[in-house]
Design a protein around this motif. Structure first.
Motif, PDB file in Angstrom:
ATOM      1  N   ALA A 108       0.502  -1.286  -0.245  1.00 28.82           N
ATOM      2  CA  ALA A 108       0.005  -0.351  -0.043  1.00 28.82           C
ATOM      3  C   ALA A 108       0.870   0.794  -0.105  1.00 28.82           C
ATOM      4  O   ALA A 108       2.089   1.002   0.706  1.00 28.82           O
ATOM      5  N   ILE A 109       0.556   2.109  -0.399  1.00 28.19           N
ATOM      6  CA  ILE A 109       1.348   3.270  -0.503  1.00 28.19           C
ATOM      7  C   ILE A 109      -0.009   4.614  -0.387  1.00 28.19           C
ATOM      8  O   ILE A 109      -0.818   4.236  -0.565  1.00 28.19           O
ATOM      9  N   ASP A 110       0.523   5.809  -0.556  1.00 27.17           N
ATOM     10  CA  ASP A 110       0.306   7.291   0.119  1.00 27.17           C
ATOM     11  C   ASP A 110      -1.509   6.904  -0.782  1.00 27.17           C
ATOM     12  O   ASP A 110      -1.258   6.549  -1.779  1.00 27.17           O
ATOM     13  N   LYS A 111      -2.647   7.694  -0.386  1.00 29.09           N
ATOM     14  CA  LYS A 111      -3.290   7.423  -1.015  1.00 29.09           C
ATOM     15  C   LYS A 111      -3.693   8.140  -2.666  1.00 29.09           C
ATOM     16  O   LYS A 111      -4.709   8.315  -2.995  1.00 29.09           O
ATOM     17  N   ASP A 112      -2.613   9.188  -2.240  1.00 30.42           N
ATOM     18  CA  ASP A 112      -2.929  10.733  -3.335  1.00 30.42           C
ATOM     19  C   ASP A 112      -1.819  10.353  -4.064  1.00 30.42           C
ATOM     20  O   ASP A 112      -1.542  10.899  -5.274  1.00 30.42           O
ATOM     21  N   ALA A 113      -0.689   9.404  -4.155  1.00 35.18           N
ATOM     22  CA  ALA A 113       0.351   8.799  -4.873  1.00 35.18           C
ATOM     23  C   ALA A 113      -0.611   8.167  -6.463  1.00 35.18           C
ATOM     24  O   ALA A 113      -1.039   7.364  -6.168  1.00 35.18           O
ATOM     25  N   LYS A 114       0.264   8.368  -7.672  1.00 29.50           N
ATOM     26  CA  LYS A 114      -0.105   8.158  -8.467  1.00 29.50           C
ATOM     27  C   LYS A 114       0.902   6.810  -8.365  1.00 29.50           C
ATOM     28  O   LYS A 114       1.686   6.330  -8.097  1.00 29.50           O
ATOM     29  N   TYR A 115      -0.285   5.427  -9.143  1.00 25.52           N
ATOM     30  CA  TYR A 115       0.454   4.066  -8.976  1.00 25.52           C
ATOM     31  C   TYR A 115       0.108   3.903 -10.687  1.00 25.52           C
ATOM     32  O   TYR A 115      -0.851   3.700 -10.957  1.00 25.52           O
ATOM     33  N   ASN A 116       1.156   2.920 -11.339  1.00 27.21           N
ATOM     34  CA  ASN A 116       0.994   2.249 -12.301  1.00 27.21           C
ATOM     35  C   ASN A 116       1.173   1.017 -12.737  1.00 27.21           C
ATOM     36  O   ASN A 116       0.834  -0.008 -13.249  1.00 27.21           O
ATOM     37  N   GLY A 117       2.134   0.261 -11.172  1.00 27.44           N
ATOM     38  CA  GLY A 117       2.709  -1.069 -11.560  1.00 27.44           C
ATOM     39  C   GLY A 117       3.584  -1.138 -10.728  1.00 27.44           C
ATOM     40  O   GLY A 117       4.470   0.007 -10.430  1.00 27.44           O
ATOM     41  N   PRO A 118       4.654  -1.994 -10.204  1.00 26.46           N
ATOM     42  CA  PRO A 118       5.326  -2.464  -9.611  1.00 26.46           C
ATOM     43  C   PRO A 118       6.650  -1.711  -9.716  1.00 26.46           C
ATOM     44  O   PRO A 118       8.208  -1.446  -8.996  1.00 26.46           O
ATOM     45  N   GLN A 122      10.323   1.132  -7.583  1.00 29.40           N
ATOM     46  CA  GLN A 122      11.920   0.653  -7.812  1.00 29.40           C
ATOM     47  C   GLN A 122      12.194   1.990  -6.986  1.00 29.40           C
ATOM     48  O   GLN A 122      12.422   3.077  -7.225  1.00 29.40           O
ATOM     49  N   GLY A 123      13.437   1.269  -5.997  1.00 30.95           N
ATOM     50  CA  GLY A 123      13.975   2.284  -5.210  1.00 30.95           C
ATOM     51  C   GLY A 123      13.359   2.579  -3.916  1.00 30.95           C
ATOM     52  O   GLY A 123      14.410   3.641  -3.300  1.00 30.95           O
ATOM     53  N   LYS A 124      12.319   2.332  -3.803  1.00 24.95           N
ATOM     54  CA  LYS A 124      11.639   2.654  -2.464  1.00 24.95           C
ATOM     55  C   LYS A 124      12.077   1.480  -1.731  1.00 24.95           C
ATOM     56  O   LYS A 124      12.537   0.836  -1.667  1.00 24.95           O
ATOM     57  N   ARG A 125      11.486   2.584  -0.696  1.00 22.76           N
ATOM     58  CA  ARG A 125      11.364   1.661   0.886  1.00 22.76           C
ATOM     59  C   ARG A 125      10.325   0.901   1.371  1.00 22.76           C
ATOM     60  O   ARG A 125       9.732   2.446   1.782  1.00 22.76           O
ATOM     61  N   GLY A 161       7.429   8.913   8.250  1.00 22.12           N
ATOM     62  CA  GLY A 161       8.832   9.081   7.335  1.00 22.12           C
ATOM     63  C   GLY A 161      10.073   8.251   7.148  1.00 22.12           C
ATOM     64  O   GLY A 161      11.093   8.175   6.948  1.00 22.12           O
ATOM     65  N   LEU A 162       9.387   6.335   7.786  1.00 23.70           N
ATOM     66  CA  LEU A 162      10.350   5.448   7.741  1.00 23.70           C
ATOM     67  C   LEU A 162      10.396   4.987   6.334  1.00 23.70           C
ATOM     68  O   LEU A 162      11.693   4.368   6.096  1.00 23.70           O
ATOM     69  N   ALA A 163       9.195   4.796   5.439  1.00 26.06           N
ATOM     70  CA  ALA A 163       9.676   4.244   4.629  1.00 26.06           C
ATOM     71  C   ALA A 163       8.444   4.908   3.244  1.00 26.06           C
ATOM     72  O   ALA A 163       7.857   5.672   3.821  1.00 26.06           O
ATOM     73  N   ASP A 164       8.408   4.699   2.010  1.00 28.22           N
ATOM     74  CA  ASP A 164       7.515   5.109   0.832  1.00 28.22           C
ATOM     75  C   ASP A 164       6.090   4.377   0.706  1.00 28.22           C
ATOM     76  O   ASP A 164       5.187   5.014   0.408  1.00 28.22           O
ATOM     77  N   ALA A 165       6.469   2.635   0.968  1.00 29.71           N
ATOM     78  CA  ALA A 165       5.162   2.604   0.748  1.00 29.71           C
ATOM     79  C   ALA A 165       5.323   1.283   2.099  1.00 29.71           C
ATOM     80  O   ALA A 165       6.014   1.016   2.857  1.00 29.71           O
ATOM     81  N   GLY A 180      -4.186   6.547   5.652  1.00 26.52           N
ATOM     82  CA  GLY A 180      -4.525   7.624   4.494  1.00 26.52           C
ATOM     83  C   GLY A 180      -3.724   6.939   3.330  1.00 26.52           C
ATOM     84  O   GLY A 180      -2.695   7.314   2.044  1.00 26.52           O
ATOM     85  N   LEU A 181      -3.650   5.253   3.591  1.00 24.58           N
ATOM     86  CA  LEU A 181      -2.940   4.483   2.261  1.00 24.58           C
ATOM     87  C   LEU A 181      -4.014   3.564   1.637  1.00 24.58           C
ATOM     88  O   LEU A 181      -4.994   3.672   1.795  1.00 24.58           O
ATOM     89  N   LYS A 182      -3.611   3.595   0.133  1.00 22.29           N
ATOM     90  CA  LYS A 182      -4.593   2.278  -0.662  1.00 22.29           C
ATOM     91  C   LYS A 182      -3.847   1.313  -1.703  1.00 22.29           C
ATOM     92  O   LYS A 182      -2.486   0.981  -1.526  1.00 22.29           O
ATOM     93  N   GLU A 183      -3.967   0.139  -1.389  1.00 23.40           N
ATOM     94  CA  GLU A 183      -3.857  -0.785  -1.703  1.00 23.40           C
ATOM     95  C   GLU A 183      -3.506  -0.872  -2.780  1.00 23.40           C
ATOM     96  O   GLU A 183      -4.511  -0.573  -4.132  1.00 23.40           O
ATOM     97  N   VAL A 184      -2.561  -1.212  -3.671  1.00 23.46           N
ATOM     98  CA  VAL A 184      -1.904  -0.881  -5.457  1.00 23.46           C
ATOM     99  C   VAL A 184      -1.897  -2.743  -5.565  1.00 23.46           C
ATOM    100  O   VAL A 184      -1.070  -3.253  -6.794  1.00 23.46           O
ATOM    101  N   GLU A 185      -1.294  -3.348  -4.528  1.00 24.83           N
ATOM    102  CA  GLU A 185      -1.017  -5.372  -4.707  1.00 24.83           C
ATOM    103  C   GLU A 185      -0.981  -5.377  -4.098  1.00 24.83           C
ATOM    104  O   GLU A 185      -0.164  -5.594  -2.789  1.00 24.83           O
ATOM    105  N   VAL A 186      -1.388  -6.871  -4.699  1.00 22.47           N
ATOM    106  CA  VAL A 186      -1.768  -8.385  -3.359  1.00 22.47           C
ATOM    107  C   VAL A 186      -0.498  -9.724  -3.728  1.00 22.47           C
ATOM    108  O   VAL A 186      -0.920 -10.033  -4.480  1.00 22.47           O
TER     109      VAL A 186
END
Ligand code: PRT
Ligand code: ZN
Length: 224
Positions: A108-118, A122-125, A161-165, A180-186
């Motif tokens: 899961a990532i910030d609910k307002d962030a754009k997401y197009n796929g895994p 890349q490079g995220k924590r 601020g410990l991680a991006d996702a 404030g998170l949204k699920e992007v990959e199961v």
């Protein structure tokens, strides 16, 4: 000689414990949970219940310390991968999936962030309690990332601020939403499972396991 008692490891306290105890009772195993005991003897069958943290159950099975265990597949697979990486025994036999403990392990990532796929990871924590399962998923997709290992409060890591996702268990999705998170990959769909140690088993013990399993099929089918 007296038949050695069948040892079954179950979660002492938590999301799997009540349903697990109910299932055993419905299978005709009579026992009485009193106090803070580690071992509870069944009254009417040569069975001992070992009450432990769920984290310990896969290892107890893989080391052949107990005969049977009930555990979430998420925990089972994570510990299995961890043990393979450390060259430790990781074998077990899954006797059947059970009808409780259902959840999914999701990124899961910030609910307002754009997401197009895994590749967006890349490079995220990624903060998680399941670093091995996340690594397997990301390696299969060729995405490089780093982890932040947390055994609790995973869902607050991005805000802190410990991680991006994050990669954590989800059932209703309420925890993600509240943070404030949204699920992007199961990355895994999990249920509780009954597992058996891959150790030599006496004919009597195996017969008892087979009998329990047959009763379990009946109990679960009757609910379907
Ligand atoms: O003390 P011990 O180590 O034994 O227990 P524990 O705290 O490690 O585990 P416990 O009891 O929380 O969970 C045991 C097992 O239940 C997990 O390994 C899963 O197989 C299963 N399970 C099913 C879940 C959930 N659903 C679940 N929703 N485990 C945890 N959650 C948590 C999740 O981590 C998140 O914090 O619930 C929150 C999300 O829920 P929703 O409904 O808001 O999406
Ligand atoms: Zn645990």
């Amino acid at each position: 000689m007296q038949t050695p008692r069948l040892r079954i490891a179950i979660q002492k306290k938590g999301r799997l414990s009540k349903e697990c105890q109910n299932l055993l009772k419905q299978c005709g195993v009579k026992f009485n949970m009193v106090g803070e005991r580690l071992v509870v003897h069944a009254e009417n069958m040569p069975i001992d219940l070992l009450l432990v943290r769920d984290d310990d159950i896969p290892g107890l099975i893989m080391d052949g310390v107990v005969d049977l265990g009930v555990i979430g597949e998420n925990e089972l697979e994570e510990v299995g991968l961890e043990r393979i990486a450390r060259n430790e025994p990781a074998d077990y036999k899954k006797l059947r999936r059970l009808d409780f403990g259902g959840c999914r392990l999701s990124i899961a990532i910030d609910k307002d962030a754009k997401y197009n796929g895994p590749q967006d990871l890349q490079g995220k924590r990624i903060a998680t309690t399941y670093p091995q399962l996340v690594k397997r998923y990301m390696d299969e997709r060729g995405v490089k990332f780093s982890t932040c290992m947390l055994n609790g409060s995973v869902e607050v890591a991005p805000r802190a601020g410990l991680a991006d996702a994050i990669c954590d268990l989800v059932s209703t999705g309420a925890t993600l939403e509240a943070n404030g998170l949204k699920e992007v990959e199961v990355i895994l769909r999990s249920k509780a499972a009954l597992i058996q140690a891959k150790i030599p088993m006496s004919a009597e013990k195996q017969a008892l396991i087979d009998r329990l399993l047959t009763r379990m099929q009946g109990v679960i089918q009757a609910k379907e």
